[in-house]
Design a protein around this motif. Structure first.
Motif, PDB file in Angstrom:
ATOM      1  N   GLU A 147       0.815  -1.215   0.000  1.00  0.00           N
ATOM      2  CA  GLU A 147       0.000   0.000   0.000  1.00  0.00           C
ATOM      3  C   GLU A 147       0.849   1.265   0.000  1.00  0.00           C
ATOM      4  OE1 GLU A 147      -3.200   0.484   2.754  1.00  0.00           O
ATOM      5  OE2 GLU A 147      -3.728  -1.642   2.740  1.00  0.00           O
TER       6      GLU A 147
ATOM      7  N   ASP B 183      -4.889   1.827  -0.837  1.00  0.00           N
ATOM      8  CA  ASP B 183      -5.343   0.434  -0.751  1.00  0.00           C
ATOM      9  C   ASP B 183      -6.156   0.002  -1.963  1.00  0.00           C
ATOM     10  OD1 ASP B 183      -7.642   1.868  -0.284  1.00  0.00           O
ATOM     11  OD2 ASP B 183      -8.071   0.995   1.679  1.00  0.00           O
TER      12      ASP B 183
ATOM     13  N   TRP C 177      -1.520  -6.272   1.390  1.00  0.00           N
ATOM     14  CA  TRP C 177      -2.285  -5.170   1.970  1.00  0.00           C
ATOM     15  C   TRP C 177      -2.051  -5.060   3.471  1.00  0.00           C
ATOM     16  CZ3 TRP C 177      -4.718  -7.212  -2.484  1.00  0.00           C
ATOM     17  CH2 TRP C 177      -5.123  -6.245  -3.420  1.00  0.00           C
TER      18      TRP C 177
END
Length: 355
Positions: free
Chosen positions: A252, A274, A297
């Motif tokens: 991210e 994201d 993530w």
């Protein structure tokens, strides 16, 4: 609203492709509800929702849309913006309109030049039997470019790394490789942003001053702004290592990439957020079919979210790291607890994505 955006909605309405778009977005329980004249609408269940009528699109050229339970009233652009880019206001949608329009055109196979769309009404589809094959064909995205900045602007920043990141494991040499500096007027650590060719296109700042409100609400902001959704952070540095390792880690944020670099793992990039944009998806696919894509993530994303993002990438080997044993607290990056924990995550909780 520009003519091209209006024409695109009219084309969707005229050709009856709203159902196809909802399917591409991962919506289910798509239904056409007929009533009095002007009341016909399409309803659908939003990804991850329990409400089978959470999305309501009125069948008119405006494609007025209500997202029940989300407090969103707009049009089809609001729907796409909410699902893909977490747009919850008109300003959010407006700032993502290029990506939203690009996604819709790609999803529905609409070809256009500039702002022009064909005005033809729906015709008998004699090639209906080809549609499944056509949907598997690679689709192209329009890509604009960020303005290239002069390297001279970097003279505005004190060319030293930040002790806070050093204490978190990002060594001085790594910070030097990434051009980390300090912007005295805004009390921000500066992070130069480059395009895939290594050209300077922006400078991001991380606030390190004493204002609590800024720390809580605007810790990261751009000192020199650029469109992050059409770039992939660190691609120009990471590319030779990606080609050599046949793998790219996708995070991210830039800090995670720098942490990996400090560990000696240099085939890592960031999407700077994201949500994976259609253009970023295209750029990753252009790395080649022999490159494994490993998405990493921050903690807190559920598997519905992950699947909704990864469904944009087809024809590639795609993996994602998913913490099933509570190694991390909410919002922590997969690198935040050190290399050993990250390697354990990759060894034991790396999952292959399948459509």
């Amino acid at each position: 609203m520009s003519d091209s955006l209006k024409q695109l909605k009219e084309k969707i309405y005229d050709e009856g492709t709203i159902g196809q778009l909802l399917d591409e977005l991962g919506c289910t329980d798509v239904r056409i509800n007929s009533g009095r004249t002007g009341d016909d609408l399409v309803t659908a269940r939003l990804p991850g929702s329990s409400n089978p009528r959470g999305a309501q699109i009125y069948l008119s050229e405006n494609l007025h849309t209500e997202l029940v339970g989300e407090g969103i009233s707009g049009d089809i652009y609001s729907l796409v913006g909410f699902i893909l880019y977490n747009c919850i206001s008109f300003d959010d949608v407006r700032s993502n309109l290029f990506q939203i329009k690009t996604y819709i055109c790609n999803a529905l196979g609409y070809e256009h030049t500039g702002n022009d769309f064909t005005k033809e009404k729906q015709k008998t589809d004699w090639n209906w039997w080809l549609r499944d094959i056509q949907k598997k064909r690679p689709k192209e995205y329009e890509i604009t470019e960020n303005i290239v900045l002069s390297q001279d602007i970097l003279r505005e920043f004190v060319p030293y790394g930040w002790e806070g990141w050093y204490q978190e494991g990002i060594d001085v040499l790594t910070q030097r490789d990434f051009g980390i500096g300090y912007h005295i007027p805004t009390d921000r650590v500066s992070i130069p942003i480059h395009n895939s060719r290594g050209e300077l296109i922006g400078v991001k700042g991380r606030y390190v001053g004493s204002n609590k409100e800024i720390k809580e609400n605007k810790k990261y902001s751009y000192i020199y702004s650029c469109s992050k959704s059409i770039e992939i952070f660190n691609m120009h540095r990471a590319l030779p290592y990606i080609k050599k390792q046949k793998k790219v880690y996708v995070f991210e944020g830039a800090k995670s990439v720098m942490t990996m670099w400090a560990w000696g793992i240099k085939n890592a990039v960031s999407i700077e957020g994201d949500r994976l944009s259609p253009v970023q998806s295209k750029l990753l696919k252009e790395l080649g079919i022999d490159i494994d894509l490993v998405f990493s993530w921050d903690k807190g994303k559920d598997e519905d979210f992950v699947n909704n993002q990864l469904r944009q990438i087809k024809g590639r080997r795609v993996f994602y790291l998913y913490d099933n044993t509570d190694r991390f607290k909410d919002k922590m990056s997969p690198v935040d607890r050190g290399r050993e924990v990250f390697e354990d995550l990759e060894t034991n909780d790396k999952h292959i994505y399948s459509i």
